[in-house]
Write an enzyme that holds these catalytic residues in place. Structure first.
Site, PDB file in Angstrom:
ATOM      1  N   ASN A 176      -8.670   4.116   8.018  1.00 19.72           N
ATOM      2  CA  ASN A 176      -8.125   2.971   8.754  1.00 19.72           C
ATOM      3  C   ASN A 176      -8.363   3.019  10.257  1.00 19.72           C
ATOM      4  O   ASN A 176      -8.300   2.008  10.930  1.00 19.72           O
ATOM      5  CB  ASN A 176      -6.625   2.848   8.477  1.00 19.72           C
TER       6      ASN A 176
ATOM      7  N   HIS B 182      -1.759  -7.730   2.503  1.00 14.50           N
ATOM      8  CA  HIS B 182      -1.877  -8.272   3.863  1.00 14.50           C
ATOM      9  C   HIS B 182      -3.079  -7.751   4.638  1.00 14.50           C
ATOM     10  O   HIS B 182      -3.302  -8.146   5.773  1.00 14.50           O
ATOM     11  CB  HIS B 182      -0.581  -8.060   4.648  1.00 14.50           C
TER      12      HIS B 182
ATOM     13  N   GLY C 157       0.806  -1.218   0.000  1.00 11.82           N
ATOM     14  CA  GLY C 157       0.000   0.000   0.000  1.00 11.82           C
ATOM     15  C   GLY C 157       0.840   1.269   0.000  1.00 11.82           C
ATOM     16  O   GLY C 157       0.540   2.231  -0.709  1.00 11.82           O
TER      17      GLY C 157
ATOM     18  N   CYS D  76       0.856   4.897  20.308  1.00  4.34           N
ATOM     19  CA  CYS D  76       1.127   4.340  21.632  1.00  4.34           C
ATOM     20  C   CYS D  76       1.885   5.319  22.486  1.00  4.34           C
ATOM     21  O   CYS D  76       3.092   5.209  22.643  1.00  4.34           O
ATOM     22  CB  CYS D  76       1.964   3.089  21.518  1.00  4.34           C
TER      23      CYS D  76
END
Lengths: 384, 381
Positions: free
Chosen positions: A150, A201, A70, A326
């Protein structure tokens, strides 16, 4: 129980895909560019895979170009168009909620002297068509807008957007379809898209393979130069195991699309309804539950840090991702959640669940129970 | 032949203790070069000479991380014979890109029958006769050719700086509280530089802190261990203790109480392994737990000296050192450590010790400390 709910990050490769890839490595391992029979066989397989991809997208097989994934497809689409269209203008349009493989190319192009308009989105993540219309000018050469986001799953109105192309000649429309293809219906026969990126994927194919659809007649230049493979657009010996895997993944998606889409939607609804009835003080981020991509559900659990919850779930075998990067630091907060106007407190508590058809109702129910337990537990330790 | 000449200047404590420091430095040098072939380390008169059959440049890279060394150079070792010394000097200058030079001679070996100045003059003359295109410049030369007359003669021109400090192991042992951030590894390094051997303690809160955060601390220890010692890392499973603090203590005080518990745990580890001090990366005023009042409360639980080498430094100064010593890139990996997991919204900036002691009354911390699970990991460079 292991419950994998991070399918927007990557998916498990289907057994059938693995088998075909093994064959491509162990038996039909030829180079499609070789003149002998081994090369000829590989070329046949390559063509078949290209057809499988084309069928899923609803295009011609010569409009499909294999890439490494991508990110490369997005880079090739944007840079390739910009290089060939420089003389027609230096203005590009994209949105604030694109994937980094679009946004970072745009940032780089700005440094190289291009003008980029970053469109706002509303609090569900939809672009404003009027703002887009006003942004288009006679120097605009490309707009790049994702099909499905996404992080929050918003499906942009590609149809309406494509119609705006009529406002100007020599103006291309690129769509990052990585999270959309195979999950929502994009048929290139019915919609005027010039370039579309996909990735292996994200649909139970292998990593390291993707493709770019380039509509016949589109002026685009390569970004890699070499042996002239892929009709000179993407040189480099073909990644045959990857290509075969992507082809097989696309074939399967095409054959099972309707069933799969229905199953994903039902699982997502079950997960959302369960969370809503079992856990107070939650907030759905992104579009309404029945809209949006069928595999993505983004929810803020107020009073809980997303990353802490992620690890608490992990302890019970449940894998999710945080809506934000994160970190507890504000400057690395998700650009998507910021763009839809979420406050810090909501962003901090955001979790993205992304489903696949491998998930079961039993898994979803287990996830709901564990979530309830962990959210209750962690709320005792919320920042006081 | 070529030898590596090591200068260690004046090791701070001389007199009767000097040989202790020198011997430790020799041992540390041997340890740093243990993977090299044919290593010979010899100590005489304020110099250490190292011979190795491996690439001397690689050995020098290693030696630049040995505390106690102030300068390192590749020297030619020749017989005590004026002709041999001159030939060698000519060869050095022929291979040097510098054009102007001066010769500086030192003669600790007084049995050599020429004075230093005479020797310099003779060597200089021979160089001018035999090497094209060079001239003498005593004020601002491109090359200073050093000649040392000892049992043998040593010639060298370019000295690289060593790292300085004192040999590790000459100043006892301390336990450093490593968080994985930028500051604490720098603090550990600064104390290692003063000759202190360190052991590390890391507070791990699974599942809220990930394995990646622990790996990061292991990598930090690995980087520190390149400076001359294996590091024992004590990984404390802190989750239940931390949750108990949040259950039983007033919200405003949880951070300061957690710091006090960490000090207590670290002190216990120190006592067990023969360390006599603690090291932290605290810098005054950096965060709420690093105000004078907070440090006073934290400090009150220990009976050991607590070294805070960064106490007066700005963040930018600390960052600069962490980049220099190679820990920065590891420290900035974005994983949460246990201090950032359950942070109170408004931590108290000026805690009062009596309030803090009252605040931790409900917590049976001695029980927690005695039942903590602690893994020990030996980290080698």
């Amino acid at each position: 129980m292991e419950v994998y709910l991070d399918n927007s990050a990557t998916t498990k490769v289907r057994r059938e895909v693995v088998e075909k890839m093994v064959e491509a490595m162990e038996v039909e391992y030829g180079n499609p560019s070789s003149v002998h029979r081994k090369g000829y066989n590989a070329e046949k397989i390559l063509s078949k895979s290209r057809e499988d991809v084309a069928k899923l997208l609803g295009c011609e097989s010569h409009e499909v170009f294999f890439t490494s994934g991508g990110t490369e497809s997005n880079n090739l689409a944007i840079r390739g168009i910009v290089h060939s269209m420089k003389r027609n203008g230096n203005h590009l349009i994209t949105t604030k909620i694109e994937h980094p493989s679009v946004l970072n190319v745009m940032k780089q192009l700005e440094e190289e002297g291009f003008d980029v308009t970053y469109l706002n989105v509303d609090n569900h993540g939809y672009v404003d068509l009027d703002e887009l219309k006003n942004a288009i000018n006679d120097r605009t050469i490309l707009m790049s807008i994702m099909a499905a986001n996404n992080e929050i799953g918003t499906i942009e109105p590609l149809d309406e957007i494509a119609k705006l192309k009529r406002m100007k000649d020599k103006f291309y429309f690129h769509v990052d379809g990585v999270q959309a293809v195979g999950k929502i219906n994009i048929d290139l026969k019915n919609i005027d898209i010039d370039l579309l990126s996909i990735s292996g994927h994200k649909m139970h194919g292998p990593k390291g393979i993707g493709a770019l659809y380039v509509k016949k007649g589109t002026k685009i230049k390569p970004i890699l130069y070499g042996g002239g493979q892929e009709a000179n657009l993407r040189s480099g010996t073909e990644n045959m195991p990857g290509i075969v895997g992507l082809g097989e993944a696309c074939r399967f998606m095409k054959d099972n699309f309707i069933e799969y889409e229905g199953k994903l939607r039902a699982l997502k609804k079950r997960l959302y309804d369960g969370i809503k009835s079992e856990i107070p003080d939650i907030h759905l981020n992104g579009p309404d539950i029945d809209d949006g991509a069928p595999q993505i559900l983004n929810i803020s659990f107020l009073g809980v840090r997303g990353e802490v919850l992620l690890h608490a779930l992990e302890e019970k075998g449940i894998y999710v991702s945080t809506g934000s990067a994160c970190s507890s630091h504000k400057n690395t907060e998700s650009h998507v959640l910021k763009a839809i106007g979420l406050s810090h407190e909501y962003i901090e508590g955001a979790i993205r669940f992304s489903l696949s058809v491998f998930n079961t109702e039993e898994e979803i129910d287990y996830a709901i129970q564990v979530l309830k337990e962990k959210v209750n537990f962690l709320r005792r330790y919320k920042r006081r | 032949m070529e030898v590596i000449l090591i200068k260690y200047g004046e090791l701070a404590l001389k007199g009767g203790n000097r040989s202790f420091f020198e011997n430790k430095l020799v041992r540390n040098i041997k340890e740093a070069l243990k993977s090299f072939d044919g290593v010979k380390v010899e100590k005489t008169h304020g110099r250490i000479y190292v011979e190795t059959s491996n690439n001397a440049k690689e050995a020098i890279d290693r030696l630049r991380k040995v505390f106690g060394i102030v300068g390192i150079t590749i020297a030619k070792k020749v017989e005590l014979d004026l002709n041999a010394i001159c030939d060698s000097a000519i060869e050095v200058m022929r291979h040097h890109s510098g054009k102007s030079f001066k010769v500086e001679t030192r003669r600790p070996n007084k049995s050599f029958p020429y004075e230093s100045i005479e020797i310099s003059r003779m060597i200089g003359g021979e160089i001018l006769k035999n090497v094209d295109d060079v001239h003498v410049d005593v004020h601002n030369p491109d090359v200073v050719l050093n000649v040392e007359i000892r049992e043998k003669a040593y010639l060298y021109s370019d000295t690289v700086d060593g790292i300085g400090g004192m040999p590790i192991g000459t100043n006892g042992k301390a336990v450093v509280l490593l968080s994985g951030g930028i500051d604490s590894p720098v603090a550990a390094w600064m104390m290692m530089k003063r000759g202190v051997e360190v052991e590390a303690v890391y507070f791990h809160s699974p599942p809220y802190t990930q394995e990646r955060a622990k790996d990061k601390v292991i990598d930090l220890c690995k980087k520190l261990s390149e400076y001359g010692q294996d590091i024992y890392l004590h990984v404390v499973n802190f989750t239940d203790f931390q949750l108990a603090i949040y259950d039983k203590c007033p919200p405003k005080l949880t951070t300061i109480i957690m710091r006090r518990m960490m000090m207590r745990v670290a002190e216990n580890i120190a006592l067990k392994y023969g360390a006599k001090a603690l090291i932290t990366g605290e810098s005054l005023g950096q965060v709420a737990s690093q105000t004078i009042e907070s440090l006073y409360c934290t400090n009150a639980v220990t009976h050991m000296p607590v070294f805070r080498p960064l106490i007066g430094m700005d963040k930018s100064e600390i960052v600069e050192i962490s980049k220099k010593i190679g820990t920065y890139d590891i420290s900035i990996r974005p994983y949460e450590d246990c201090c950032t997991i359950f942070v109170p919204k408004h931590p108290i900036i000026k805690p009062d010790l009596d309030d803090v002691i009252k605040g931790e009354k409900e917590l049976d911390y001695e029980q927690f400390i005695s039942s903590l699970e602690i893994d020990e990991i030996k980290v080698k460079s």
